[in-house]
Write a protein that holds these residues in place. Structure first.
Motif, PDB file in Angstrom:
ATOM      1  N   ASN A 198       0.816  -1.206   0.000  1.00 30.25           N
ATOM      2  CA  ASN A 198       0.000   0.000   0.000  1.00 30.25           C
ATOM      3  C   ASN A 198       0.856   1.265   0.000  1.00 30.25           C
ATOM      4  OD1 ASN A 198      -2.565  -1.286   0.044  1.00 30.25           O
ATOM      5  ND2 ASN A 198      -2.251  -1.755   2.217  1.00 30.25           N
ATOM      6  N   CYS A 199       2.161   1.096  -0.322  1.00 30.44           N
ATOM      7  CA  CYS A 199       3.101   2.212  -0.447  1.00 30.44           C
ATOM      8  C   CYS A 199       3.319   2.944   0.875  1.00 30.44           C
ATOM      9  CB  CYS A 199       2.654   3.195  -1.532  1.00 30.44           C
ATOM     10  SG  CYS A 199       2.696   2.496  -3.199  1.00 30.44           S
ATOM     11  N   ASN A 200       3.241   2.216   1.970  1.00 30.21           N
ATOM     12  CA  ASN A 200       3.602   2.772   3.275  1.00 30.21           C
ATOM     13  C   ASN A 200       5.056   2.433   3.570  1.00 30.21           C
ATOM     14  OD1 ASN A 200       0.873   3.659   4.018  1.00 30.21           O
ATOM     15  ND2 ASN A 200       0.417   1.474   4.194  1.00 30.21           N
ATOM     16  N   ILE A 201       5.852   3.431   3.886  1.00 30.19           N
ATOM     17  CA  ILE A 201       7.236   3.173   4.268  1.00 30.19           C
ATOM     18  C   ILE A 201       7.245   2.555   5.664  1.00 30.19           C
ATOM     19  CG2 ILE A 201       9.433   4.239   4.922  1.00 30.19           C
ATOM     20  CD1 ILE A 201       9.137   6.150   2.647  1.00 30.19           C
ATOM     21  N   ILE A 202       7.823   1.375   5.795  1.00 31.41           N
ATOM     22  CA  ILE A 202       7.813   0.665   7.078  1.00 31.41           C
ATOM     23  C   ILE A 202       9.187   0.684   7.760  1.00 31.41           C
ATOM     24  CG2 ILE A 202       5.849  -0.817   6.590  1.00 31.41           C
ATOM     25  CD1 ILE A 202       7.637  -2.909   5.502  1.00 31.41           C
TER      26      ILE A 202
END
Length: 525
Positions: A400-404
């Motif tokens: 979901n294009c979240n930087i983790i």
């Protein structure tokens, strides 16, 4: 993968005159189990290397030995994964022929040469079978001159991309029908080619373009084609009203999904202010996610602790006022790597360096426009010294294009006249190994997301014998290449002294390959 065609193995590297002393901790994860040497007989001979997956490495030796009747002798050496030479063969290449690029696909190597330095439209492709060493030459005429920037193979088709009259162009060449075809839709003043990405399993290729919009801001267009050059999808990213997208790396087009990652800015076409991540499903843009550098946890961890703390304090104070601290960096974006359900992007930070000398006759400003001194007053003439690299940034993001997570790797002593990727990345389970080669040292760092598994280490390139001593090395001819699985190899030129008599001569000048492996179960520093 970004693959720029090389006139040489590596962009020239320069060193600062003053080097900082660093602790020489060696890695317990990295090992060099194999090494092979090729004697360099002539000083003007050159070596090139082409990784060929589990088939081995093709070592190309340009001997500069003239052949009666015209041309020069080139020698191909097929080296297996245990670093044994399986076969060697000689090839005759036109006297003015230059190796422009290379490619490996499905057991075959493709070597691209120009036939005449004054006619860039006349090309020669040499196809070599890794096992049987059988070779086949193809003469290709592109009709019009092309300044080639990319060379790839996909199925039975060769892809040749570059610029003609300063406009992007892509040509497909099927080795069976032997007819070059221009892929339509690129010969446009509005676009610049960023990269060409090949999916060899599905036999599709993606072209990433930088495009100027009507409001004069920049965005990215992504086109995906079949190996025959038929258009499958054409995606133009909508960056919003106040942003420009400076570059992009793309995943392959798989099951209708495609991800893009790159840098963005507000106005500058050179300096970025953060990362963006985009997701497409069946050609439809889902969203753009923007991440200023100030929002990353470890973006400044390459700095000294006190300086990093000061910067983070400024970021925190700005955040308390409901604002985001802005930072501007030049970044060279690499490819995207998929690791299970995560995607990993790497980018290298750099800046141009100039030397300013007194010049009574006039000067040129850093932006390239001339300035004139008045009344005989002295002015300054900037001399471009090259691009200095500072650190690599590694970012992991989800579907979901979240930087983790994010991490950094400090780069020291590297400066080049043209931009090139220096840091190689390899995944070993959940661990990520970052490394680059500089002055016969493999410099590395091992991370697991935000965590540091093994800090910066400095592994000397292993020599063949205990009594060997490196007398000279050529920093212009050294580098690292990803090979197969989690294996890489280092290459370079060295003059070695050995007074023991084991190798028959005291001094030898060699081109070497060193195999590099990882042991993730070793106890780290």
């Amino acid at each position: 993968m970004k693959k720029l065609l090389l006139f040489f193995c590596l962009t020239p590297l320069l060193l600062f005159a003053q080097k900082k002393k660093v602790p020489k901790d060696t890695s317990v994860i990295i090992s060099q189990p194999n090494r092979i040497e090729f004697e360099k007989i002539r000083s003007d001979s050159e070596f090139y290397v082409v990784p060929g997956d589990i088939e081995g490495v093709l070592v190309i030796e340009e001997t500069r030995n003239p052949i009666r009747g015209g041309g020069y002798e080139w020698i191909l050496h097929m080296v297996d994964t245990a670093f044994n030479v399986q076969w060697s063969q000689k090839q005759i290449i036109p006297a003015e022929g230059t190796l422009l690029g290379y490619e490996y696909f499905d057991g075959r190597f493709y070597l691209l040469f120009n036939k005449n330095r004054f006619r860039s439209q006349d090309l020669l492709v040499l196809q070599v079978n890794a096992k049987s060493k059988k070779s086949q030459a193809y003469e290709i005429t592109t009709v019009f001159p092309i300044n080639i920037s990319h060379f790839e193979s996909i199925g039975e088709t060769l892809l040749i991309a570059g610029y003609a009259n300063f406009r992007p162009v892509i040509i497909t060449y099927n080795i069976h029908d032997k007819i070059p075809r221009v892929v339509p839709g690129f010969y446009d003043n509005k676009n610049d080619m960023i990269d060409l990405v090949v999916d060899k399993d599905s036999e599709l290729f993606t072209v990433i373009l930088s495009e100027k919009m009507r409001n004069k801001r920049l965005t990215v267009r992504v086109k995906t084609f079949t190996s025959k050059g038929d258009l499958i999808q054409d995606n133009l990213i909508n960056p919003g009203e106040k942003k420009s997208l400076l570059d992009a790396a793309s995943t392959t087009f798989s099951n209708g999904f495609q991800y893009l990652a790159g840098t963005h800015s507000k106005k500058s076409p050179f300096y970025s202010q953060g990362f963006y991540l985009s997701k497409f499903v069946n050609g439809v843009q889902q969203f753009n996610q923007y991440y200023p550098f100030a929002e990353l946890d470890n973006f400044f961890s390459y700095l000294r602790p006190r300086r990093e703390k000061r910067i983070k304090n400024r970021i925190a104070r700005k955040k308390e006022r409901g604002k985001t601290k802005k930072f501007s960096y030049r970044l060279l974006v690499h490819k995207i790597i998929q690791q299970d359900d995560e995607y990993i992007m790497i980018a290298e930070a750099y800046y141009p360096r100039y030397s300013y000398n007194n010049n009574p006759g006039g000067a040129f400003s850093p932006n390239g426009f001339g300035t004139t001194s008045r009344g005989g007053a002295q002015s300054f003439n900037p001399y471009f010294l090259g691009y200095k690299y500072t650190h690599a940034v590694v970012v992991g993001f989800d579907r979901n294009c979240n930087i983790i997570w994010d991490n950094t790797f400090k780069i020291e002593d590297i400066q080049s006249y043209s931009l090139s990727e220096n840091v190689k990345i390899s995944t070993v389970g959940e661990q990520i190994v970052l490394m680059y080669l500089q002055e016969n040292e493999i410099r590395s760092k091992v991370i697991n997301g935000n965590e540091i598994v093994e800090g910066r280490t400095f592994n000397p390139v292993r020599l063949s014998f205990d009594a060997d001593e490196v007398k000279t090395k050529d920093p212009q001819v050294e580098g690292l290449e990803n090979w197969y699985d989690n294996t890489l190899f280092a290459y370079g030129e060295q003059t070695i002294k050995n007074e023991s008599g084991l190798v028959g001569k005291i001094d030898r000048r060699v081109f070497y390959l060193n195999k590099i492996k990882f042991d993730k179960n070793s106890q780290t520093n």
